[in-house]
Design a protein around this motif. Structure first.
Motif, mmCIF file in Angstrom:
data_model
loop_
_atom_site.group_PDB
_atom_site.id
_atom_site.type_symbol
_atom_site.label_atom_id
_atom_site.label_comp_id
_atom_site.label_asym_id
_atom_site.label_seq_id
_atom_site.Cartn_x
_atom_site.Cartn_y
_atom_site.Cartn_z
ATOM 1 N N GLU A 52 -3.844 5.601 -1.327
ATOM 2 C CA GLU A 52 -3.345 6.884 -1.881
ATOM 3 C C GLU A 52 -1.923 6.233 -1.217
ATOM 4 O OE1 GLU A 52 -5.272 9.946 0.855
ATOM 5 O OE2 GLU A 52 -6.754 9.876 -0.993
ATOM 6 N N HIS A 53 -1.593 6.088 0.068
ATOM 7 C CA HIS A 53 0.168 5.553 0.627
ATOM 8 C C HIS A 53 0.229 3.570 0.497
ATOM 9 C CE1 HIS A 53 0.284 10.237 1.226
ATOM 10 N NE2 HIS A 53 -1.237 10.114 1.131
ATOM 11 N N PRO A 54 -0.139 2.945 -0.352
ATOM 12 C CA PRO A 54 0.270 1.910 0.005
ATOM 13 C C PRO A 54 1.259 1.620 1.180
ATOM 14 C CG PRO A 54 -0.122 2.082 -2.327
ATOM 15 C CD PRO A 54 0.462 3.475 -1.589
ATOM 16 N N PRO A 55 0.403 0.571 2.297
ATOM 17 C CA PRO A 55 1.087 0.893 3.186
ATOM 18 C C PRO A 55 2.052 -1.541 3.450
ATOM 19 C CG PRO A 55 -1.249 -0.152 3.713
ATOM 20 C CD PRO A 55 -1.149 0.161 2.916
ATOM 21 N N ARG A 80 -2.406 -2.019 -4.985
ATOM 22 C CA ARG A 80 -0.443 -2.340 -5.658
ATOM 23 C C ARG A 80 -0.045 -1.630 -5.126
ATOM 24 N NH1 ARG A 80 -2.789 -6.870 -6.024
ATOM 25 N NH2 ARG A 80 -3.266 -7.485 -7.931
ATOM 26 N N PRO A 81 1.266 -2.211 -4.780
ATOM 27 C CA PRO A 81 1.230 -3.279 -3.544
ATOM 28 C C PRO A 81 0.236 -3.839 -2.618
ATOM 29 C CG PRO A 81 3.589 -2.588 -2.559
ATOM 30 C CD PRO A 81 2.179 -1.697 -3.617
ATOM 31 N N ASN A 82 -0.349 -5.550 -2.460
ATOM 32 C CA ASN A 82 -1.087 -5.860 -1.706
ATOM 33 C C ASN A 82 -0.246 -5.571 -0.149
ATOM 34 O OD1 ASN A 82 -1.842 -9.048 -3.576
ATOM 35 N ND2 ASN A 82 -2.495 -6.866 -3.655
ATOM 36 N N PRO A 83 -1.030 -5.231 0.019
ATOM 37 C CA PRO A 83 -0.951 -5.012 1.844
ATOM 38 C C PRO A 83 -1.335 -6.531 2.538
ATOM 39 C CG PRO A 83 -3.143 -3.651 1.758
ATOM 40 C CD PRO A 83 -2.834 -4.202 0.289
ATOM 41 N N HIS A 84 -0.042 -6.301 3.663
ATOM 42 C CA HIS A 84 -0.417 -7.549 3.857
ATOM 43 C C HIS A 84 -1.925 -7.144 5.455
ATOM 44 C CE1 HIS A 84 1.102 -11.517 6.537
ATOM 45 N NE2 HIS A 84 0.534 -10.755 7.234
ATOM 46 N N VAL A 85 -3.141 -8.221 5.320
ATOM 47 C CA VAL A 85 -4.101 -7.673 5.682
ATOM 48 C C VAL A 85 -4.330 -9.011 6.961
ATOM 49 C CG1 VAL A 85 -6.616 -7.916 5.694
ATOM 50 C CG2 VAL A 85 -5.626 -7.293 3.453
ATOM 51 N N ASN A 106 -5.048 -12.444 5.292
ATOM 52 C CA ASN A 106 -3.775 -13.071 5.557
ATOM 53 C C ASN A 106 -3.634 -13.945 6.838
ATOM 54 O OD1 ASN A 106 -2.734 -9.924 3.526
ATOM 55 N ND2 ASN A 106 -2.463 -12.562 2.890
ATOM 56 N N ARG A 107 -4.194 -12.920 7.672
ATOM 57 C CA ARG A 107 -3.921 -13.547 9.060
ATOM 58 C C ARG A 107 -4.707 -12.865 10.196
ATOM 59 N NH1 ARG A 107 -2.333 -16.698 13.004
ATOM 60 N NH2 ARG A 107 -0.393 -16.407 13.893
ATOM 61 N N LEU A 108 -6.069 -14.365 10.384
ATOM 62 C CA LEU A 108 -7.109 -14.061 11.492
ATOM 63 C C LEU A 108 -6.909 -14.191 12.861
ATOM 64 C CD1 LEU A 108 -9.394 -15.424 8.902
ATOM 65 C CD2 LEU A 108 -9.471 -12.754 9.674
ATOM 66 N N ARG A 129 9.421 -12.560 2.920
ATOM 67 C CA ARG A 129 9.443 -12.339 2.208
ATOM 68 C C ARG A 129 9.534 -12.686 0.466
ATOM 69 N NH1 ARG A 129 13.699 -17.971 1.985
ATOM 70 N NH2 ARG A 129 12.312 -19.442 1.308
ATOM 71 N N PRO A 130 9.177 -11.942 -0.902
ATOM 72 C CA PRO A 130 8.394 -12.231 -1.695
ATOM 73 C C PRO A 130 9.130 -13.054 -2.218
ATOM 74 C CG PRO A 130 10.261 -11.366 -2.343
ATOM 75 C CD PRO A 130 10.298 -11.182 -1.009
ATOM 76 N N GLY A 131 8.070 -14.561 -2.773
ATOM 77 C CA GLY A 131 7.603 -15.163 -3.647
ATOM 78 C C GLY A 131 6.614 -15.783 -4.498
ATOM 79 N N PRO A 132 7.209 -17.386 -4.775
ATOM 80 C CA PRO A 132 5.468 -17.273 -5.311
ATOM 81 C C PRO A 132 4.650 -17.397 -4.296
ATOM 82 C CG PRO A 132 7.663 -18.719 -6.492
ATOM 83 C CD PRO A 132 8.213 -18.108 -5.288
#
Length: 254
Positions: A52-55, A80-85, A106-108, A129-132
């Motif tokens: 509902e509210h992508p963080p 979408r867009p992917n949240p950083h988990v 993403n980070r544990l 930063r966004p990128g490949p």
């Protein structure tokens, strides 16, 4: 000339314990550059909130690498867009950490690291930063090694988990540091977040889960289905309960 104001990064939080959940939410919201937009206890509630509210960031308490946890992370990666988990865990073993990484974490961060560990993980998301997914040219295996290194796993445990020698792990570590131009685990973790290297490989979208008739199906029949391209084979009696977890595992690369 007025200074440009940086937008606060939005954060959602999921903890089972209400006191811990509220404490972490208040603490994160007090940090400069962050805004907590929701705090829940349930897995389904977390996924719905993110849809509902992508963080920008989802801070998630992970008790294990069980199927329901993997399903939750996989669902978050579908937002979408992917949240950083960022997953907080009670010092899980490397094999569990690897499963969580492959599912999409993403980070544990071990809870033993305290608030300083969580703060460091959040700070790394500020510099993203966004990128490949692999601008530094890291291989899939190097990404796995980097994930376990960033989680604080020793070389011997990484070697046992990946079924390679400690010498090979050390070589991977050296190559990772060279490619990222860093000199420590902490620097490698921060640079991986900055470049967006922590995104695990996703499925192609063509994976299939095949449901077969039941216990009468022979091992040969199951093997034939797998040879023909099935990613998982479930008995019809168990399909309703196991299909969500199986889908998450298939998406994570199993």
């Amino acid at each position: 000339m007025a200074a440009t104001r940086t937008r606060a990064r939005t954060v959602v939080i999921r903890f089972l314990d209400a006191l811990l959940r509220d404490t972490v939410a208040v603490w994160v919201d007090s940090l400069a550059g962050y805004q907590v937009t929701g705090a829940v206890s349930g897995r389904a509630a977390l996924v719905e909130l993110c849809r509902e509210h992508p963080p920008d960031v989802a801070v998630v308490q992970l008790g294990s690498a069980a199927a329901d946890e993997l399903t939750m992370i996989s669902a978050l990666r579908g937002v979408r867009p992917n949240p950083h988990v960022v997953g907080l865990h009670p010092a899980l073993d490397p094999a569990s950490l690897l499963r969580l990484h492959r599912a999409g974490a993403n980070r544990l961060v071990s809870s033993r690291a305290g608030l300083s560990g969580l703060r460091a993980a959040l700070a790394e998301t500020q510099a993203r930063r966004p990128g490949p997914s692999r601008p530094a040219g890291l291989s899939e295996r190097e990404l796995e090694v980097l994930t376990l290194l960033s989680a604080g796993c020793p070389v011997t445990e990484i070697a046992d988990t990946l079924e390679i020698s400690p010498h090979t792990v050390t070589n991977h570590k050296r190559h990772i540091f060279t490619k990222l131009n860093v000199h420590s685990r902490a620097q490698a973790a921060a640079e991986a977040d900055r470049l967006g290297l922590d995104r695990p490989a996703r499925g192609t979208g063509t994976e299939r889960v095949v449901v077969v008739g039941g216990a009468q199906d022979s091992r040969a029949a199951v093997a034939d289905l797998l040879d023909r391209g099935a990613s998982a084979v479930l008995g019809a009696a168990d399909a309703a309960d196991l299909l969500p977890a199986a889908s998450a595992l298939v998406t994570a690369g199993y």
